[in-house]
Design an enzyme around this catalytic site. Structure first.
Site, PDB file in Angstrom:
ATOM      1  N   ASP A   1     -10.638  -0.745   6.430  1.00 44.20           N
ATOM      2  CA  ASP A   1     -10.181  -1.762   6.975  1.00 44.20           C
ATOM      3  C   ASP A   1      -9.605  -1.970   8.454  1.00 44.20           C
ATOM      4  O   ASP A   1     -10.115  -2.016   9.301  1.00 44.20           O
ATOM      5  CB  ASP A   1      -9.193  -2.348   5.952  1.00 44.20           C
ATOM      6  CG  ASP A   1      -9.756  -2.762   4.609  1.00 44.20           C
ATOM      7  OD1 ASP A   1     -10.819  -2.549   4.492  1.00 44.20           O
ATOM      8  OD2 ASP A   1      -9.079  -3.328   3.829  1.00 44.20           O
TER       9      ASP A   1
ATOM     10  N   GLU B   1      -0.928   0.622  -5.632  1.00 45.69           N
ATOM     11  CA  GLU B   1      -2.268   0.658  -4.601  1.00 45.69           C
ATOM     12  C   GLU B   1      -2.050   1.481  -3.386  1.00 45.69           C
ATOM     13  O   GLU B   1      -2.815   2.540  -3.317  1.00 45.69           O
ATOM     14  CB  GLU B   1      -2.324  -0.731  -3.841  1.00 45.69           C
ATOM     15  CG  GLU B   1      -3.484  -0.934  -2.942  1.00 45.69           C
ATOM     16  CD  GLU B   1      -3.483  -2.290  -2.324  1.00 45.69           C
ATOM     17  OE1 GLU B   1      -4.811  -2.594  -1.685  1.00 45.69           O
ATOM     18  OE2 GLU B   1      -2.688  -3.043  -2.601  1.00 45.69           O
TER      19      GLU B   1
END
Length: 788
Positions: free
Chosen positions: A526, A756
């Site tokens: 990302d 996460e």
């Protein structure tokens, strides 16, 4: 699939205007004077063909799928119930588009009239202290604890048998509180019809093309009593799946009898004779227990003792297989660490999902359906990412293969079956209304030129080195080989860089000014910084390494299942892509002592306010470069991307580049922390930097478990290779593993979740939770079997 290239219509040679034809004939009609009949017919054909092409491309576009590989488990998968609705706290279905959907909702009964907060789909906003499958095999049973806010626990245990299922639900809640539990079925096709029974023991019955005739029963246990009579709902309305709980609430009535507490009941006055959505509500106290059974012609009524015995047997088999696979019993782990490890694999298997429907794909600048797909995969996170991700899947299957290699192959086949004829695979599988309901609309469409890391080659590399898997599933591996080869070829061609040995992720935005460093979403990393000014001449290190790994896997598959010509071709690609001298020539910086991306880059960029007349503030934050960008290696961003030559074992064991990389890993000012490896160096100007005025950092400092696992796997490899750096690799391996396990277990005990990612400064869990996708790799990290 990109539109096929077609040749333009052939030019028609016309006579010269200077030629005169003798003798002069009588003047004909206006049509004859303009053209001949042959020319007219030809022009009509050409215009018709052009019109057909326009209609075909813009009005009736197609994305052609590859032919489907066979179902590995055709006799069981369509009929066997499982927790294949991962976005739900407790939901079941079979792996068939004709399966009814079963689900459970609950809420605390209020003492005054108000809309209660209903639990149905997993949401972080529910703020539950914890929920996880602590034993589940993804096929035949599962055991889950759901912790409520008031220190109460709901237990959901289930088993399947033949084409039915049974479950047990226990409520052990705070004293004085009351809870209403709703159990429902919803039809997914017109032939399924539900009818209401008269008693809890036969509360629903009906027929379904998949199951035949069936009956659903509820049995109260251990003295459990209802606070009021059960209530039911049956409607033939077509309710959108994301509106089930709203529909339930809209059809709930409040009853407040004299000297009685307030009760909410389903409104039975509107019930149909038969329908496609049916529900029953049980009004319970704080301590309650009940069994439910879906009986079919193949599964008759199941007694409570039968359920308990079957559940106990499957739990025993699961734990035996678990210990054989990971062998944690004899290791010096704490009780909390062992609990975390088993939750990691159980929640991953208990969160397997099945979807049926179409993707939405941008094709010819329009959004079109692509499919249909019958899709089966693991998911990263039940509340936040309950769908298939191509980049995540390889990491999921690294864990699942240890318990169930057949399931791993079923998932890989599922991904290969969504491939189009060019070799493209969607990076996210957002299939059907349930999946779409969890995704913002702008992120649903996929683009058929955008790739994703081919992590399925990472797990395939392990499978084809496992003799038991090869001997048992050679037929499946043989079928997978040409699909994997097609995918590899698509990646190599469509993501090609400026030279034969370089590669570039597509999808970066070269015109956006609001981002400090334009994102590379296709890479999976990302916002990890690349060249500051994207161009077609840049090339990316991680993509080169992924293709090198893929070529090694394909060469081995070609040797076993391909022709001699295919094997020679694959071997040549492997030698070319794994050439270390070429890797150094394209990506190594002697000055910075590392491997890096290359592109048009400025080492002095920042987000700064720039005058903008159209903005309410009269300015906008934009990327500003104090130094003009030039083509160079991106040496001011060392982090996860730069570890790929190490992680995919491309660096020779005696190379000085290995020592330089190990030193950076162990340097606290670069990647090393007491909690794991951070994603980018503290020395980088991008460390913890926002990418826009509002976008927080993501892969710019925080600790991600999938990459830490890959580093540990490579450290284990280099610690066993003869070379001057094996002892250093071994030392870093043990220190890093201890740091990761200790911190994740501490956070699990403190919060009840796997996360996460983790903060590199404090070790605290960050991002969405529970995140039992690749964060579950902590189990493999705890095991000694990282690579087998």
């Amino acid at each position: 699939m990109a539109p096929r290239h077609r040749r333009p219509p052939r030019e028609i040679e016309t006579p010269s205007a200077t030629i005169r034809y003798e003798p002069v004939v009588e003047k004909g009609s206006w049509l004859q004077s303009c053209c001949s009949w042959d020319l007219l017919v030809f022009l009509l054909l050409v215009s018709g063909a052009c019109g057909f092409i326009v209609l075909h491309l813009y009005l009736y576009p197609t994305l052609d799928k590859m032919s489907q590989l066979p179902n590995i488990d055709p006799d069981n998968a369509p009929f066997t119930w499982g927790t294949y609705r991962p976005h739900m706290y407790f939901g079941l279905r079979t792996r068939s588009p004709f399966s009814p959907l079963f689900g459970m909702m609950w809420y605390e009964q209020p003492d005054t009239i108000q809309r209660p907060h209903i639990r149905h789909w997993c949401h972080q906003d529910d703020r539950l202290p914890g929920y996880y499958w602590y034993e589940a095999d993804g096929r035949t049973f599962g055991r889950q604890n759901i912790s409520e806010a008031h220190k109460g626990v709901i237990e959901t245990d289930w088993i399947n048998e033949a084409n039915g299922f049974a479950a047990r639900v226990k409520l052990n809640m705070a004293k004085g509180r009351r809870y209403n539990v709703i159990l429902y079925f919803s039809a997914q096709e017109l032939a399924t019809r539900f009818r209401l029974g008269k008693h809890l023991k036969d509360i629903f019955y009906g027929t379904n093309e998949l199951l035949g005739a069936f009956t659903f029963s509820v049995h109260l246990k251990n003295g459990t009593k209802l606070n009021s009579s059960h209530s039911t709902m049956l409607t033939d309305e077509r309710i959108p799946v994301e509106k089930y709980q709203d529909y339930i609430m809209e059809n709930t009535q409040a009853y407040n009898a004299p000297n009685q507490p307030l009760h909410y009941l389903l409104n039975e006055k509107k019930n149909s004779e038969e329908g496609k959505f049916i529900a029953v509500q049980l009004n319970l106290g704080n301590d309650a227990e009940f069994d439910i059974v879906l009986q079919t012609e193949k599964l008759k009524a199941m007694k409570s003792e039968e359920f308990s015995n079957t559940l106990r047997s499957r739990s025993y088999n699961f734990n035996k297989k678990y210990e054989n696979a990971f062998q944690l019993g004899g290791k010096n782990y704490t009780k909390n660490q062992l609990k975390m490890a088993k939750v990691a694999i159980s929640n991953m298997l208990g969160s397997m999902g099945y979807w049926y429907g179409h993707n939405r794909v941008v094709f010819n600048n329009l959004i079109h359906p692509y499919g249909p797909h019958a899709f089966f995969s693991a998911v990263p996170s039940r509340p936040f990412f309950p769908r298939g991700f191509l980049w995540d899947e390889g990491f999921h299957q690294m864990l699942i293969r240890k318990m169930d290699p057949k399931m791993t192959l079923e998932v890989i086949v599922s991904w290969m079956n969504v491939m189009d004829t060019s070799g493209w695979i969607p990076r996210e599988m957002i299939v059907g209304s349930e999946a779409e309901a969890k995704v913002p609309a702008e992120f649903i469409p996929q683009r058929p030129d955008v790739a994703n890391p081919p992590t399925l080659f990472y797990v395939m590399d392990k499978l084809i080195h496992d003799e038991r898997t090869i001997s048992r599933y050679s037929g499946i591996l043989k079928l997978l080989y040409p699909r994997l080869e097609k995918w590899f070829t698509w990646l190599r061609i469509t993501q090609a860089g400026p030279s034969r040995t370089t590669f570039r992720w597509r999808g970066r935005n070269s015109t956006i000014l609001s981002e400090l460093n334009p994102k590379t979403l296709s890479s999976g990393l990302d916002d990890f910084p690349r060249a500051s000014h994207p161009t077609d001449n840049e090339y990316h290190l991680d993509l080169k390494c992924w293709l090198a790994l893929a070529s090694r896997v394909l060469a081995r598959l070609a040797k076993s299942y391909g022709t001699e010509q295919e094997y020679q071709k694959a071997s040549k690609a492997m030698e070319e892509l794994n050439n270390f001298e070429t890797l150094q020539k394209d990506h190594w910086s002697e000055e910075a002592q590392g491997f890096f991306d290359y592109g048009k880059h400025s080492k002095d960029v920042a987000l700064a306010p720039v005058p903008a007349s159209g903005s309410p503030r009269q300015f906008e934050y934009q990327r500003v470069a104090s130094l003009a960008p030039t083509y160079q290696l991106v040496t001011d961003a060392f982090g996860y991307n730069n570890l790929f030559p190490l992680m995919l074992k491309m660096i020779p064991a005696r190379s000085p580049a290995l020592k330089a990389t190990l030193d950076k890993i162990r340097d606290p000012e670069v990647l090393w922390t007491n909690y794991g490896l951070r994603s980018i160096s503290k020395k980088s100007p991008y460390y913890l930097a926002k990418n826009t005025e509002h976008d927080p950092p993501y892969w710019r400092g925080y600790i991600w478990i999938n990459v830490n696992y890959m580093v540990l796997s490579s450290l284990h490899h280099y610690s066993e290779q003869n070379g001057p750096h094996k002892d250093l690799a071994k030392k870093i391996f043990h220190e890093l593993r201890t740091n990761l396990v200790t911190n994740m277990a501490n956070q699990f005990q403190k919060t009840g979740f796997l996360w996460e990612n983790y903060d590199d400064r404090t070790g605290q869990g960050r991002g969405c939770h529970p995140f039992t996708g690749w964060s579950s790799l902590i189990l493999l990290i705890m095991s000694d079997n990282l690579d087998t």
